[in-house]
Each structure stands twice: as C-alpha cells, then as structure tokens.
Design an enzyme around this catalytic site. Structure first.
Site, short mmCIF file in Angstrom:
data_model
loop_
_atom_site.label_atom_id
_atom_site.label_comp_id
_atom_site.label_asym_id
_atom_site.label_seq_id
_atom_site.Cartn_x
_atom_site.Cartn_y
_atom_site.Cartn_z
N LYS A 186 1.73 -19.57 13.48
CA LYS A 186 1.41 -21.20 14.87
C LYS A 186 1.53 -22.79 14.66
CE LYS A 186 0.62 -17.73 18.45
NZ LYS A 186 -0.47 -16.82 18.16
C1 LIG Z 1 -0.78 -15.23 18.23
C2 LIG Z 1 -1.66 -15.28 20.06
C3 LIG Z 1 -2.48 -14.60 19.77
C4 LIG Z 1 -3.85 -13.77 18.71
O1 LIG Z 1 -3.94 -14.89 17.74
P1 LIG Z 1 -4.51 -14.29 16.55
O2 LIG Z 1 -4.97 -15.58 15.86
O3 LIG Z 1 -3.39 -13.61 15.49
O4 LIG Z 1 -5.42 -14.30 16.96
C5 LIG Z 1 -3.43 -14.87 20.96
N1 LIG Z 1 -2.84 -14.80 22.82
C6 LIG Z 1 -1.09 -15.26 22.57
C7 LIG Z 1 -1.05 -15.85 23.36
C8 LIG Z 1 -0.63 -15.46 21.06
O5 LIG Z 1 0.27 -16.06 20.42
#
Ligand SMILES: *Cc1c(COP(=O)(O)O)cnc(C)c1O
Length: 388
Positions: free
Chosen positions: A190
């Site tokens: 991210k």
């Molecule tokens: C990465 C992601 C999540 C989940 O994030 P985590 O921190 O891995 O639980 C949820 N929604 C979207 C759209 C994502 O890209």
C-alpha cells in the site's frame, strides 16, 4: 537468458528507510514490542496528518480488522444487508459475512471503476443498513452523491480507504469526510506500510470507544493503560467477546516514519503515472481517469485498459511483460466471479457489465517510489512494443 538481461522488476516494493529501521531497533531495545507508546503516537500523528481535531484514530493490525470493527460498532448483524462494489478485494465484503449480515454487490461507474451511486440506490431494500465505498486505485469515489444516497435512506457509510492515503475529495482528505468511519491499510504494497496494519478513523466517539475495546478481547482498558495508570495493574473487565486486532509498536514504529513521507511518496507515484500517461497517449488503451481539478489521487494503482482493436489480449500483454522481466497484476478479479460470492448470491457477469468489461481488458503496471525513471521508461517501452 543472457547476462545483459535486466533484473526482474517486481510489481510492488515497499520503501523502508534508515529512519524506519532505527525506530524499529529502538522499539526492540525498549522492551515494549506490542501495543504501547508508539502505537499511541502513530494514532496521534495520523490524526494530525488528517488535520481535523474532531477525529479519533484507532490503530489495528489490518484494514480488514478495521472494517470489521467499524461494522461491528455500527451494529451490523444477521438479517442486515450491506452494499459494496463488486470491483474490489474480498476483504471489503468478507467482513460483512463475519457479522452474519449479507452483501449486496453492485456495479461500477465505467469511467472510474468506483461504485456507481445510482446502482447503490437501486440496490437498497428495507434490510439495507450500510454502504462501503472503495476509493479504487486511489481516486476518490463520488462521495457527495454516495453520502446523499445514504442520508436519504438512513444508511451508515464506512469508507474502504485502503488505496486512499493521501486522496482528496472536493479538497478534503479522505478520512475527514462525512461518513461514519474510514479505514486505511498499511499492508506491504500500500502507499505507506507497516508490514501489516491499518487505521480506523471516525468522528464518532462512541464508535471509536467500541472499536478500542473490541480490538483487544473486549477489555475495557488496553495493555498500555494497565501498566501505567493508577488503578491496580492487574485489573481489567471483559465487556464483550472481542478480537485480537491491536497494532504492535514494532509495526507502529514503521508507520511513524512512513506517514511523514506520505505526501512525498504520492508525488513520486503521480510523476510515474504522468510519465505512463504520456508514453501511452497514442496506444489503443484507456488510460486511468484523472482526479477532479485541485484533488489528489493517491495512485496506489496504475490501471491500463486495452481498447477494442488492441493487437493482443490482456492475458497476452501480461505474458509479454513478464517475458520482458516486468511484474504486473490485475485489480481485481471482481467478486462476482469468485466461487464463494458467485454461489452464495447466484451472481452472473451480466449483472455487472461495467466491472466485467473492465476486468477482461485491464492490467495494473508497477507504480512505486523505488522505481527510478529508467525503470518507468523500461515498463513504458515494453508496453509500447507489445501494443505498438
Ligand atoms: C488491501 C486491501 C484491503 C485489506 O487491507 P489489509 O490491511 O491487508 O487487511 C481491503 N480493501 C482493499 C480495497 C484493499 O486493497
């Protein structure tokens, strides 16, 4: 492969600097490795970053956990329906099922691939309790329209902002909008990362309090309080069967420094997107949508769509890029195609024509701060060779 072939360029890589490493080492030496002062500081810094004194920030060990806690605090329960987009990662929707409620998937706006407010309104039933918009790729969903629909029908709104740090909507940072809660992700790929981690942001003090209690077993005080406050250090009360969703200080140590770089990281990603846009201007592709004038796009993803008449398919393009040593991905295989969602709700592609059409033609190119200009040119040249 000859010695001259360039090294494999991964689809995503985190940028972890000396500051992050020193802060983690300091945490390890401090003796406090789980939730404690650094997680607290990360929450305070996050609130300061968003710049709105009315916000409560609750650090958690994933965005999935944060979404679950937000819906739990809003009272989502069996018999309820929650509307979200089919064009997302399964985490957005699975949390609804954790609570025994049902998911109503809807189609996207074909221009942005963000949830379509008209499709949301058409999907509302007397059982509908909440709506989860996703700011797909880092471009804000149409929040004014979605919040208006929610107000008209008395729905709660929890934003999945996993892609949206920092993103603005009408000049305001996502996280400060008029929804009930907003959840960010700090997963490894991210825009900022703590390895694994997330942040639940809300203006609702009661929601924040419930999330704080439920992120740590339903205890009425968290571990840091127990060891520093005046009440007996051993005393706590269990008020609900909570979860184990707390963020460690080791992870928060990373977040403290990643957050300081969030705007610089976004600028680098935006510069890469602009280079791609220029390189692909004359190709048979649909380039990603731009934010409205004056708004920020977090550019978590750079999603290219092949136009009709492109000389190869999406699958062939992905293969050619891999053959050229370039990692890419597809965001997302829409939820309506996955067996669990498809079978539970008897979904077909014809119910989601815009998401389906985009899915068949899309791929995500590498876009991250550790790419240098030569890396970007290499990706652009490989795409041009495949499509030119
Ligand atoms: C990465 C992601 C999540 C989940 O994030 P985590 O921190 O891995 O639980 C949820 N929604 C979207 C759209 C994502 O890209």
């Amino acid at each position: 492969m000859s010695d001259a072939s360039p090294p494999f360029l991964p689809f995503a890589l985190p940028e972890i600097g000396d500051d992050e490493i020193a802060e983690v080492v300091d945490t390890l030496r401090s003796g406090w490795v789980t939730t404690g002062p650094k997680a607290r500081r990360f929450e305070a810094d996050f609130a300061a970053f968003l710049g709105d004194p009315g916000l409560h920030c609750v650090a958690v060990n994933s965005a999935t956990a944060g979404l679950h806690l937000a819906l739990e605090a809003l009272g989502i329960a069996p018999g309820d329906e929650v509307i979200t987009t089919t064009h997302t990662f399964t985490a957005t929707a699975e949390v609804v099922r954790y609570l025994g409620a049902d998911v109503k998937l809807v189609d996207v706006d074909p221009a942005t691939l963000n949830i379509d407010p008209a499709a949301v309104e058409a999907a509302i039933t007397p059982r509908t309790k909440a709506l989860i918009p996703v700011h797909y790729a880092g471009l804000a969903a149409d929040m004014p329209a979605l919040l208006a629909v929610a107000r008209r029908h008395g729905l709660k709104v929890v934003e999945d902002a996993a892609h949206a740090l920092p993103t603005t909507c009408g000049g305001a940072l996502v996280g400060t909008l008029a929804s009930d809660a907003t959840v960010f992700s700090f997963y490894a790929n991210k825009t900022i990362t703590t390895g694994e981690g997330g942040m639940l942001v809300t203006r609702d003090a009661a929601l924040a309090k419930r999330a704080q209690v439920m992120r740590l077993h339903g205890m009425n005080r968290d571990a840091f309080d127990r060891f520093t406050a005046k009440v007996p250090s051993w005393y706590y009360e269990i008020v609900a069967p909570g979860f184990k969703y707390n963020l460690t200080d080791i992870a928060a140590a990373l977040g403290l420094h990643q957050l300081k770089k969030a705007h610089a990281f976004r600028e680098r990603r935006a510069a890469i997107a602009a280079r791609y846009d220029a390189a692909f201007a004359d190709l048979p592709v649909l380039r990603p949508p731009q934010p409205r004038a004056g708004d920020l796009h977090a550019w978590h993803l750079y999603v290219l769509r092949l136009a009709d008449g492109a000389p190869c398919t999406r699958d062939e393009l992905v293969e050619r890029l891999f053959a050229a040593g370039i990692g890419c991905s597809v965001h997302y295989i829409p939820l309506h195609l996955h067996p669990y969602w498809r079978e539970r709700y008897a979904l077909t592609p014809a119910m989601f024509p815009h998401s389906q059409h985009a899915y068949e033609r899309m791929l995500s190119l590498p876009i991250y701060t550790r790419m240098d200009d030569a890396d970007v040119e290499r990706v652009a040249a490989a795409v041009r060779t495949a499509l030119g």
